[in-house]
Design a protein around this motif. Structure first.
Motif, short mmCIF file in Angstrom:
data_model
loop_
_atom_site.label_atom_id
_atom_site.label_comp_id
_atom_site.label_asym_id
_atom_site.label_seq_id
_atom_site.Cartn_x
_atom_site.Cartn_y
_atom_site.Cartn_z
N ILE A 43 33.80 27.92 -12.38
CA ILE A 43 32.49 27.49 -11.90
C ILE A 43 31.35 28.33 -12.50
O ILE A 43 30.34 27.77 -12.96
N TYR A 98 22.00 19.95 -9.21
CA TYR A 98 23.39 20.35 -9.00
C TYR A 98 23.84 19.81 -7.65
O TYR A 98 23.50 20.37 -6.61
N ASP A 151 40.16 17.96 -3.79
CA ASP A 151 38.85 18.62 -3.86
C ASP A 151 38.87 19.81 -2.92
O ASP A 151 39.07 19.63 -1.71
N ASP A 189 32.15 16.71 -2.40
CA ASP A 189 33.45 17.08 -1.84
C ASP A 189 34.02 15.83 -1.20
O ASP A 189 33.58 15.38 -0.14
N TYR A 193 29.65 30.42 -1.58
CA TYR A 193 30.22 30.88 -2.85
C TYR A 193 29.18 30.81 -3.97
O TYR A 193 29.00 31.78 -4.72
N LEU A 194 28.49 29.68 -4.09
CA LEU A 194 27.49 29.54 -5.15
C LEU A 194 26.42 30.61 -5.05
O LEU A 194 26.01 31.20 -6.06
N LEU A 253 34.53 25.29 -3.70
CA LEU A 253 34.17 25.80 -5.03
C LEU A 253 34.62 27.24 -5.17
O LEU A 253 34.43 28.07 -4.27
N ILE A 291 26.70 19.03 -4.91
CA ILE A 291 28.07 19.21 -4.45
C ILE A 291 28.62 17.84 -4.07
O ILE A 291 27.96 17.07 -3.36
N SER A 340 31.35 26.35 0.15
CA SER A 340 31.00 26.19 -1.26
C SER A 340 29.59 26.69 -1.54
O SER A 340 29.34 27.32 -2.57
N LEU A 374 29.19 19.12 -8.67
CA LEU A 374 29.94 20.36 -8.51
C LEU A 374 31.13 20.12 -7.59
O LEU A 374 30.96 19.74 -6.43
N LYS A 375 32.31 20.31 -8.10
CA LYS A 375 33.52 20.16 -7.31
C LYS A 375 34.61 20.97 -7.99
O LYS A 375 34.48 21.33 -9.16
N ASP A 376 35.67 21.25 -7.27
CA ASP A 376 36.75 22.07 -7.81
C ASP A 376 38.09 21.40 -7.51
O ASP A 376 38.24 20.73 -6.48
#
Length: 289
Positions: A249, A264, A239, A268, A283-284, A242, A266, A280, A219-221
């Motif tokens: 996402i 899952y 990066d 970063d 947020y999740l 999230l 993360i 992050s 999981l990264k954005d």
């Protein structure tokens, strides 16, 4: 006495109602659980202080770790430190050279760590050019090593995409060719959603297309405004937290859960990972179904 019993009864009703409400609210959350973490996220911290970094990870509520480096520790000693903190290593990432040339040693370390998966995140190729020859070599090696890991050690091999595999090939991509040409009994996949999005793919669509092949996600954005390509490389500080970048996402997580993904992590890679990871996670845990 009757009044006391009545008041106690009312209090129990309130407590019960609050518990039911909390349960109901939790049931509406898309991702109420704690995510895992990739050790590379805290690579600089691990290099200086392994126990202290494990304590920080535990402090963030994380218990599931994918290690891509032993940071100078013996696998058995690292496992002991994990056990002491109630943490676990579910995946062990290694280099291509280690995977293919030192398979026995890799398997021994993975077993000592308590890992379920052995992961590799690269296929040797000339930078900027990924060919059918590269893909064919990977397919053969993945099938060969995956069989050894499963049949002899009870481990599952997973391949982590890195972007360069998405060169066009026969109406799809070389990545599609690799997925379709590897034996599902011995080869599974870990979807790095940034390294799928960066070369122009839709991570949620990949999960829907190959739902039985994925075991884990990174999981990264990706920072807004950053343009992608098939190079497999971008500035690590692209990066971001999230939900603040370009990737959808919630759509990815919905697709992953539908596909049965259980891990899952993360990842970063930025220099701000210590500050960004808790954001992050928050947020999740705020996402609604």
């Amino acid at each position: 006495m009757k009044k006391l019993l009545y008041n106690t009864f009312l209090m129990l009703l309130v407590i019960s109602g609050s518990a039911d409400l909390t349960k109901a609210q939790s049931g509406k959350l898309l991702f109420p659980e704690a995510p895992g973490i990739v050790s590379f996220t805290y690579r600089n911290n691990f290099a200086k202080d392994v126990p202290g970094t494990l304590d920080m990870i535990k402090g963030n509520g994380i218990t599931d770790i994918e290690f891509s480096n032993l940071f100078g520790q013996k696998a058995e000693d690292l496992r002991r430190m994990l056990d002491e903190r109630g943490l676990k290593c579910s995946s062990y990432g290694v280099s291509w050279e280690a995977l293919t040339g030192k398979t026995v040693e890799v398997a021994a370390a993975a077993k000592a760590l308590g890992a379920q998966f052995v992961r590799v995140a690269n296929i040797p190729h000339t930078k900027g050019t990924f060919t059918l020859e590269n893909a064919t070599m990977a397919i053969n090696e993945f099938n060969r090593v995956g069989k050894i890991l499963k049949d002899q050690y009870g481990l599952e091999f997973i391949y982590h995409n890195h972007g360069f595999e998405f060169e066009p090939y026969q109406g799809g991509t070389f990545y599609d060719h690799i997925v379709k040409s590897t034996d599902p009994k011995y080869v599974s996949f870990e979807l790095d959603i940034l390294w799928a999005f960066f070369p122009g793919q839709d991570p949620a669509k990949l999960l829907a297309t190959y739902p039985k092949r994925y075991r884990a996600l990174h999981l990264k954005d990706l920072k807004k405004g950053v343009a992608g390509n098939n190079s497999g490389g971008t500035d690590q500080n692209n990066d971001v937290v999230l939900g603040t970048g370009q990737i959808d996402i919630p759509a990815v997580i919905k697709a992953a859960k539908k596909a049965g993904v259980k891990h899952y992590y993360i990842e970063d890679e930025s220099s701000s990972s210590i500050e960004q990871v808790p954001q992050s996670i928050k947020y999740l845990n705020s996402l609604k179904k």
